[in-house]
Design a protein around this motif. Structure first.
Motif, short mmCIF file in Angstrom:
data_model
loop_
_atom_site.label_atom_id
_atom_site.label_comp_id
_atom_site.label_asym_id
_atom_site.label_seq_id
_atom_site.Cartn_x
_atom_site.Cartn_y
_atom_site.Cartn_z
N UNK A 79 0.81 -1.21 0.00
CA UNK A 79 0.00 0.00 0.00
C UNK A 79 0.84 1.26 0.00
N UNK A 80 1.89 1.29 0.82
CA UNK A 80 2.77 2.46 0.86
C UNK A 80 3.51 2.61 -0.47
N UNK A 81 3.95 1.51 -1.07
CA UNK A 81 4.63 1.57 -2.35
C UNK A 81 3.71 2.13 -3.43
N UNK A 82 2.44 1.72 -3.42
CA UNK A 82 1.50 2.26 -4.40
C UNK A 82 1.27 3.76 -4.18
N UNK A 83 1.22 4.18 -2.93
CA UNK A 83 1.05 5.61 -2.62
C UNK A 83 2.19 6.43 -3.21
N UNK A 84 3.43 6.00 -2.99
CA UNK A 84 4.57 6.76 -3.50
C UNK A 84 4.68 6.66 -5.02
N UNK A 85 4.21 5.55 -5.60
CA UNK A 85 4.19 5.45 -7.05
C UNK A 85 3.26 6.49 -7.66
N UNK A 86 2.07 6.62 -7.11
CA UNK A 86 1.13 7.62 -7.62
C UNK A 86 1.60 9.04 -7.31
N UNK A 87 2.33 9.22 -6.23
CA UNK A 87 2.80 10.56 -5.86
C UNK A 87 3.92 11.05 -6.76
N UNK A 88 4.77 10.14 -7.23
CA UNK A 88 5.96 10.54 -7.96
C UNK A 88 5.87 10.31 -9.46
N UNK A 89 4.86 9.58 -9.91
CA UNK A 89 4.73 9.30 -11.33
C UNK A 89 3.77 10.32 -11.95
#
Length: 377
Positions: free
Chosen positions: A169-179
């Motif tokens: 879940x945290x990895x998906x959050x940072x993926x959407x934040x930085x992509x």
């Protein structure tokens, strides 16, 4: 009368008429009426479980948006049903599968992002597909993501499952934040409007409520049926004793992964509803705080019955909207945390467990509880 005279009388018409008059006519059978259709044992069992309170609740939720203001219909009713559907996916995994997943909001976020990317928004990244096609593909992609999460996490148990799903879940959050090329970065997608069907905008309070209610009822009755089906019974056996189920010939890993797929369907539909509710989606919609909110909702209502997810969602949304009237806006989470702590301390099974304790203390409820448990009165 001699034999010759009797023979002449029988050969005459009078003799034949007398014989016909004394011979009984064959009985005429009445036409058989078509038999009424008989209900199967499953249908009869379902009807026997219906109580007056079930009818009252159903009538109440159907009439609710017609009796309240648009704010309560949309902000309270519609949001509670959408969040309850996401929490129901966690309740199914945790209560019936023994797998507490913190990635259910991420599954809902995948569905929401896919609706924005494949559908229509003000961002040029959106492809502009028809809304129904975008929703179908969004749900399917989210279910695939949920299956992948299950495939990664089902080989662990307890705290390790929680940590793996939290990491996803945290990895998906940072993926959407930085992509920015696919997920539009920190700004997300805005004006992801709910569709207009037959001239009715699903963004309006009453239509959105009824769409959410339809999805919530479908999800609730689907889980109620599934947990009594052979798959659900086997899943509960895997929850209680996986080694024994494996020895009996059941594929434990396959059952657990399939449970994640089913839960992904519920979370994906809830994610689509939340995007239409918020009219936008951003990384904050899938952040760590929102993940914890889904866990709080599931635990508040009780994870041993599907209806607990919606009860917890109603309480959570009410506190979220009206706790600021009791305490400062920046500290209203203290009220939510205090209510959550009190319920967990006094009733580990949530609000449904608290209700069961109150019913057991009543004279009639206590007698029924002793009768079911075989105790003496």
């Amino acid at each position: 009368m001699s034999a010759a005279e009797w023979r002449r009388a029988m050969n005459s018409g009078a003799g034949r008429y007398a014989l016909a008059r004394t011979t009984p006519a064959p009985a005429v059978r009445p036409a058989r009426e078509p038999a009424a259709p008989r209900l199967g044992p499953a249908a009869l069992e379902a009807l026997s479980r219906i109580r007056s309170r079930h009818v009252i609740v159903l009538v109440g939720v159907l009439a609710y948006p017609l009796l309240v203001s648009p704010f309560f219909a949309f902000q309270i009713g519609g949001q509670s049903l959408a969040l309850g559907l996401i929490a129901l996916s966690l309740t199914f995994l945790g209560g019936y599968g023994g797998m507490v997943s913190l990635a259910q909001l991420s599954v809902a976020g995948v569905a929401g992002y896919m609706v924005a990317i494949l559908g229509t928004s003000i961002d040029p990244i959106s492809l502009g597909w028809p809304w129904w096609l975008a929703v179908v593909f969004a749900v399917l992609i989210a279910m695939g993501f949920a299956t992948f999460v299950g495939w990664l996490s089902v080989r662990t148990e307890g705290i390790y499952t929680i940590m793996i799903t939290l990491a996803i879940g945290v990895a998906f959050y940072y993926l959407t934040l930085q992509n920015y090329s696919l997920f539009a970065g920190h700004r997300g997608f805005n004006q992801v409007h709910a569709p207009v069907v037959l001239g009715v905008s699903l963004r309006d309070a009453v239509p959105f409520y009824y769409v959410s209610l339809t999805c919530a009822l479908a999800g609730y009755f689907f889980i109620r049926y599934l947990v009594r089906a052979p798959f659900g019974i086997a899943l509960q056996g895997v929850r209680d004793n996986p080694r024994r189920m494996r020895a009996l010939g059941f594929h434990v890993t396959a059952h657990r992964v399939a449970a994640y797929t089913v839960a992904g369907l519920l979370a994906a539909v809830g994610g689509v509803l939340m995007v239409w509710y918020n009219n936008q989606i951003s990384p904050e919609s899938t952040g760590l705080g929102r993940m914890i909110d889904i866990l709080v909702i599931a635990v508040l209502g009780g994870m041993r019955h599907p209806i607990g997810a919606f009860i917890g969602a109603i309480v959570f949304v009410l506190l979220q909207n009206f706790a600021i009237d009791l305490i400062d806006r920046e500290r209203f989470n203290l009220v939510i945390g205090g209510v959550f702590l009190a319920i967990v301390l006094f009733s580990p099974d949530g609000l449904l467990g608290l209700w069961a304790q109150l019913r057991a203390r009543l004279p009639q409820g206590g007698a029924q509880a002793k009768f079911r448990s075989g105790g003496a009165g």
